[in-house]
Design a protein around this motif. Sequence first.
Motif, PDB file in Angstrom:
ATOM      1  N   PRO A  59       0.846  -1.194   0.000  1.00  0.00           N
ATOM      2  CA  PRO A  59       0.000   0.000   0.000  1.00  0.00           C
ATOM      3  C   PRO A  59       0.886   1.250   0.000  1.00  0.00           C
ATOM      4  O   PRO A  59       1.984   1.212   0.521  1.00  0.00           O
ATOM      5  N   LEU A  60       0.543   2.224  -0.587  1.00  0.00           N
ATOM      6  CA  LEU A  60      -0.701   2.672  -1.142  1.00  0.00           C
ATOM      7  C   LEU A  60      -0.790   2.403  -2.658  1.00  0.00           C
ATOM      8  O   LEU A  60      -1.821   2.663  -3.254  1.00  0.00           O
ATOM      9  N   HIS A  61       0.257   1.905  -3.258  1.00  0.00           N
ATOM     10  CA  HIS A  61       0.262   1.653  -4.709  1.00  0.00           C
ATOM     11  C   HIS A  61      -0.644   0.477  -5.054  1.00  0.00           C
ATOM     12  O   HIS A  61      -1.411   0.531  -6.008  1.00  0.00           O
ATOM     13  N   ASN A  62      -0.541  -0.611  -4.291  1.00  0.00           N
ATOM     14  CA  ASN A  62      -1.396  -1.798  -4.437  1.00  0.00           C
ATOM     15  C   ASN A  62      -1.262  -2.439  -5.818  1.00  0.00           C
ATOM     16  O   ASN A  62      -0.181  -2.423  -6.390  1.00  0.00           O
ATOM     17  N   ALA A  63      -2.351  -3.011  -6.353  1.00  0.00           N
ATOM     18  CA  ALA A  63      -2.327  -3.666  -7.669  1.00  0.00           C
ATOM     19  C   ALA A  63      -2.101  -2.598  -8.740  1.00  0.00           C
ATOM     20  O   ALA A  63      -2.714  -1.529  -8.693  1.00  0.00           O
ATOM     21  N   ALA A  64      -1.209  -2.908  -9.704  1.00  0.00           N
ATOM     22  CA  ALA A  64      -0.843  -1.896 -10.694  1.00  0.00           C
ATOM     23  C   ALA A  64      -0.545  -2.517 -12.048  1.00  0.00           C
ATOM     24  O   ALA A  64      -0.199  -3.691 -12.152  1.00  0.00           O
ATOM     25  N   TYR A  65      -0.686  -1.688 -13.080  1.00  0.00           N
ATOM     26  CA  TYR A  65      -0.223  -2.016 -14.424  1.00  0.00           C
ATOM     27  C   TYR A  65       1.213  -1.523 -14.518  1.00  0.00           C
ATOM     28  O   TYR A  65       1.513  -0.397 -14.117  1.00  0.00           O
ATOM     29  N   VAL A  66       2.106  -2.363 -15.047  1.00  0.00           N
ATOM     30  CA  VAL A  66       3.530  -2.033 -15.073  1.00  0.00           C
ATOM     31  C   VAL A  66       4.077  -2.171 -16.491  1.00  0.00           C
ATOM     32  O   VAL A  66       3.897  -3.201 -17.135  1.00  0.00           O
ATOM     33  N   MET A  67       4.760  -1.122 -16.964  1.00  0.00           N
ATOM     34  CA  MET A  67       5.469  -1.157 -18.236  1.00  0.00           C
ATOM     35  C   MET A  67       6.962  -1.159 -17.911  1.00  0.00           C
ATOM     36  O   MET A  67       7.438  -0.328 -17.141  1.00  0.00           O
ATOM     37  N   PHE A  68       7.687  -2.117 -18.493  1.00  0.00           N
ATOM     38  CA  PHE A  68       9.127  -2.218 -18.305  1.00  0.00           C
ATOM     39  C   PHE A  68       9.767  -2.120 -19.684  1.00  0.00           C
ATOM     40  O   PHE A  68       9.372  -2.842 -20.613  1.00  0.00           O
ATOM     41  N   ALA A  69      10.745  -1.224 -19.844  1.00  0.00           N
ATOM     42  CA  ALA A  69      11.422  -1.034 -21.126  1.00  0.00           C
ATOM     43  C   ALA A  69      12.932  -1.053 -20.906  1.00  0.00           C
ATOM     44  O   ALA A  69      13.450  -0.332 -20.042  1.00  0.00           O
ATOM     45  N   ARG A  70      13.638  -1.889 -21.677  1.00  0.00           N
ATOM     46  CA  ARG A  70      15.093  -1.995 -21.544  1.00  0.00           C
ATOM     47  C   ARG A  70      15.762  -1.708 -22.887  1.00  0.00           C
ATOM     48  O   ARG A  70      15.460  -2.333 -23.893  1.00  0.00           O
ATOM     49  N   GLN A  71      16.685  -0.743 -22.841  1.00  0.00           N
ATOM     50  CA  GLN A  71      17.549  -0.460 -23.987  1.00  0.00           C
ATOM     51  C   GLN A  71      18.899  -1.097 -23.703  1.00  0.00           C
ATOM     52  O   GLN A  71      19.457  -0.893 -22.628  1.00  0.00           O
ATOM     53  N   ARG A  72      19.396  -1.849 -24.654  1.00  0.00           N
ATOM     54  CA  ARG A  72      20.675  -2.536 -24.454  1.00  0.00           C
ATOM     55  C   ARG A  72      21.669  -2.022 -25.482  1.00  0.00           C
ATOM     56  O   ARG A  72      21.374  -1.980 -26.675  1.00  0.00           O
TER      57      ARG A  72
END
Length: 164
Positions: free
Chosen positions: A41-54
Amino acid sequence: MNMITQKFRPSVNVGTCIGTINTTEAYNAGLVEFEEKVFPPLHNAAYVMFARQRSGEPNFTTKEITLSFSKGLSNGTYDLTPQAHTVRLTFADNSDPANPVIYTQSGGTAEWQYNAVTEVFSGTLKSAVVENHDNDEPKALTIDVTFLVRKKNSAPSSRLRAAR
Protein backbone atom coordinates in the motif's frame (compact mmCIF):
# COMPACT_ATOMS: atom_id res chain seq x y z
CA MET A 1 14.59 -25.33 -34.23
CA ASN A 2 12.53 -28.49 -33.77
CA MET A 3 8.75 -28.77 -33.48
CA ILE A 4 8.81 -29.35 -29.72
CA THR A 5 10.73 -26.12 -29.16
CA GLN A 6 8.32 -24.20 -31.38
CA LYS A 7 5.30 -25.61 -29.57
CA PHE A 8 6.43 -24.46 -26.12
CA ARG A 9 8.15 -21.22 -27.10
CA PRO A 10 6.61 -18.28 -25.21
CA SER A 11 4.82 -15.59 -27.16
CA VAL A 12 6.67 -12.41 -28.04
CA ASN A 13 5.63 -9.06 -26.65
CA VAL A 14 5.22 -6.47 -29.32
CA GLY A 15 6.04 -3.09 -27.88
CA THR A 16 7.91 0.15 -28.34
CA CYS A 17 9.37 2.74 -26.02
CA ILE A 18 11.14 5.48 -27.96
CA GLY A 19 12.30 8.98 -27.08
CA THR A 20 15.17 10.83 -25.44
CA ILE A 21 17.07 11.09 -22.18
CA ASN A 22 18.20 14.65 -21.32
CA THR A 23 16.79 15.84 -24.69
CA THR A 24 19.84 14.61 -26.65
CA GLU A 25 20.48 10.94 -25.89
CA ALA A 26 18.29 8.61 -27.97
CA TYR A 27 16.35 5.96 -26.08
CA ASN A 28 14.94 3.03 -28.07
CA ALA A 29 14.07 -0.02 -25.98
CA GLY A 30 14.56 -3.41 -27.60
CA LEU A 31 12.53 -5.12 -24.87
CA VAL A 32 9.20 -3.70 -23.73
CA GLU A 33 6.92 -5.67 -21.40
CA PHE A 34 3.59 -5.04 -19.77
CA GLU A 35 2.19 -6.95 -16.81
CA GLU A 36 0.16 -6.60 -13.64
CA LYS A 37 1.86 -6.66 -10.24
CA VAL A 38 0.90 -6.10 -6.62
CA PHE A 39 2.88 -3.58 -4.58
CA PRO A 40 2.63 -2.62 -0.90
CA PRO A 41 0.00 0.00 0.00
CA LEU A 42 -0.70 2.67 -1.14
CA HIS A 43 0.26 1.65 -4.71
CA ASN A 44 -1.40 -1.80 -4.44
CA ALA A 45 -2.33 -3.67 -7.67
CA ALA A 46 -0.84 -1.90 -10.69
CA TYR A 47 -0.22 -2.02 -14.42
CA VAL A 48 3.53 -2.03 -15.07
CA MET A 49 5.47 -1.16 -18.24
CA PHE A 50 9.13 -2.22 -18.31
CA ALA A 51 11.42 -1.03 -21.13
CA ARG A 52 15.09 -2.00 -21.54
CA GLN A 53 17.55 -0.46 -23.99
CA ARG A 54 20.68 -2.54 -24.45
CA SER A 55 23.91 -1.18 -25.94
CA GLY A 56 25.98 -3.15 -28.41
CA GLU A 57 29.38 -4.72 -28.17
CA PRO A 58 31.59 -4.89 -26.26
CA ASN A 59 29.71 -4.04 -23.04
CA PHE A 60 26.03 -4.77 -23.68
CA THR A 61 25.04 -2.39 -20.88
CA THR A 62 21.42 -1.46 -20.23
CA LYS A 63 19.17 1.47 -19.37
CA GLU A 64 15.74 0.56 -17.99
CA ILE A 65 12.47 2.39 -17.44
CA THR A 66 9.82 0.98 -15.10
CA LEU A 67 6.51 2.82 -15.03
CA SER A 68 3.49 1.69 -13.01
CA PHE A 69 -0.07 2.97 -12.59
CA SER A 70 -2.35 1.77 -9.80
CA LYS A 71 -5.32 -0.19 -11.09
CA GLY A 72 -8.53 1.75 -10.82
CA LEU A 73 -7.04 5.00 -12.12
CA SER A 74 -8.79 6.40 -15.14
CA ASN A 75 -6.86 6.92 -18.38
CA GLY A 76 -5.29 10.36 -18.29
CA THR A 77 -2.33 12.51 -17.31
CA TYR A 78 -0.73 12.30 -13.87
CA ASP A 79 1.99 14.31 -12.12
CA LEU A 80 5.21 12.49 -11.23
CA THR A 81 5.84 14.08 -7.85
CA PRO A 82 8.02 12.31 -5.27
CA GLN A 83 4.93 11.92 -3.04
CA ALA A 84 2.72 10.33 -5.74
CA HIS A 85 1.78 6.79 -4.80
CA THR A 86 -0.58 5.89 -7.67
CA VAL A 87 2.00 6.48 -10.43
CA ARG A 88 5.62 5.40 -9.98
CA LEU A 89 8.61 5.83 -12.31
CA THR A 90 12.16 4.51 -11.91
CA PHE A 91 15.10 4.65 -14.29
CA ALA A 92 18.08 2.32 -13.93
CA ASP A 93 21.31 3.29 -15.67
CA ASN A 94 23.61 0.28 -15.87
CA SER A 95 26.20 1.97 -18.12
CA ASP A 96 28.77 1.04 -15.49
CA PRO A 97 27.69 -2.47 -14.38
CA ALA A 98 29.85 -2.26 -11.25
CA ASN A 99 28.04 0.93 -10.20
CA PRO A 100 24.41 0.96 -11.37
CA VAL A 101 22.53 4.20 -10.73
CA ILE A 102 18.82 4.13 -9.85
CA TYR A 103 16.74 7.27 -10.35
CA THR A 104 13.24 7.95 -8.98
CA GLN A 105 10.59 10.42 -10.05
CA SER A 106 10.66 14.04 -8.98
CA GLY A 107 8.66 15.90 -11.63
CA GLY A 108 7.01 15.96 -15.04
CA THR A 109 3.96 14.04 -16.21
CA ALA A 110 2.96 10.57 -17.30
CA GLU A 111 0.02 10.09 -19.65
CA TRP A 112 -1.44 6.65 -20.11
CA GLN A 113 -4.26 4.68 -21.68
CA TYR A 114 -5.17 1.07 -21.10
CA ASN A 115 -7.65 -0.76 -23.31
CA ALA A 116 -8.88 -3.83 -21.41
CA VAL A 117 -10.33 -5.42 -24.56
CA THR A 118 -7.13 -5.31 -26.64
CA GLU A 119 -4.89 -5.34 -23.54
CA VAL A 120 -2.82 -2.49 -25.02
CA PHE A 121 -1.04 -0.10 -22.65
CA SER A 122 0.18 3.16 -24.21
CA GLY A 123 1.22 6.65 -23.28
CA THR A 124 4.00 9.19 -22.87
CA LEU A 125 6.43 10.51 -20.32
CA LYS A 126 6.70 14.27 -20.81
CA SER A 127 9.61 16.11 -19.24
CA ALA A 128 9.72 13.41 -16.59
CA VAL A 129 12.44 14.33 -14.14
CA VAL A 130 14.15 11.50 -12.25
CA GLU A 131 16.74 12.01 -9.50
CA ASN A 132 19.42 9.95 -7.82
CA HIS A 133 20.61 10.75 -4.28
CA ASP A 134 23.27 8.06 -3.77
CA ASN A 135 25.91 10.67 -3.08
CA ASP A 136 25.16 13.89 -1.27
CA GLU A 137 24.88 15.64 -4.65
CA PRO A 138 21.60 14.86 -6.41
CA LYS A 139 21.84 13.87 -10.07
CA ALA A 140 18.84 14.50 -12.32
CA LEU A 141 17.79 13.31 -15.77
CA THR A 142 14.85 14.22 -18.00
CA ILE A 143 12.97 11.48 -19.84
CA ASP A 144 10.69 12.06 -22.83
CA VAL A 145 9.36 8.83 -24.35
CA THR A 146 6.31 7.41 -26.06
CA PHE A 147 5.38 3.79 -25.38
CA LEU A 148 2.92 1.19 -26.61
CA VAL A 149 2.86 -2.44 -25.47
CA ARG A 150 0.49 -5.38 -25.42
CA LYS A 151 -0.05 -7.31 -22.18
CA LYS A 152 2.46 -10.08 -21.51
CA ASN A 153 1.63 -13.40 -23.22
CA SER A 154 -1.42 -11.98 -24.99
CA ALA A 155 0.11 -12.30 -28.47
CA PRO A 156 -0.64 -15.62 -30.16
CA SER A 157 2.23 -18.07 -30.33
CA SER A 158 4.06 -18.64 -33.63
CA ARG A 159 2.42 -22.05 -33.91
CA LEU A 160 -1.07 -20.54 -33.66
CA ARG A 161 -0.18 -17.86 -36.22
CA ALA A 162 1.13 -20.54 -38.60
CA ALA A 163 -2.07 -22.60 -38.21
CA ARG A 164 -4.16 -19.64 -39.31
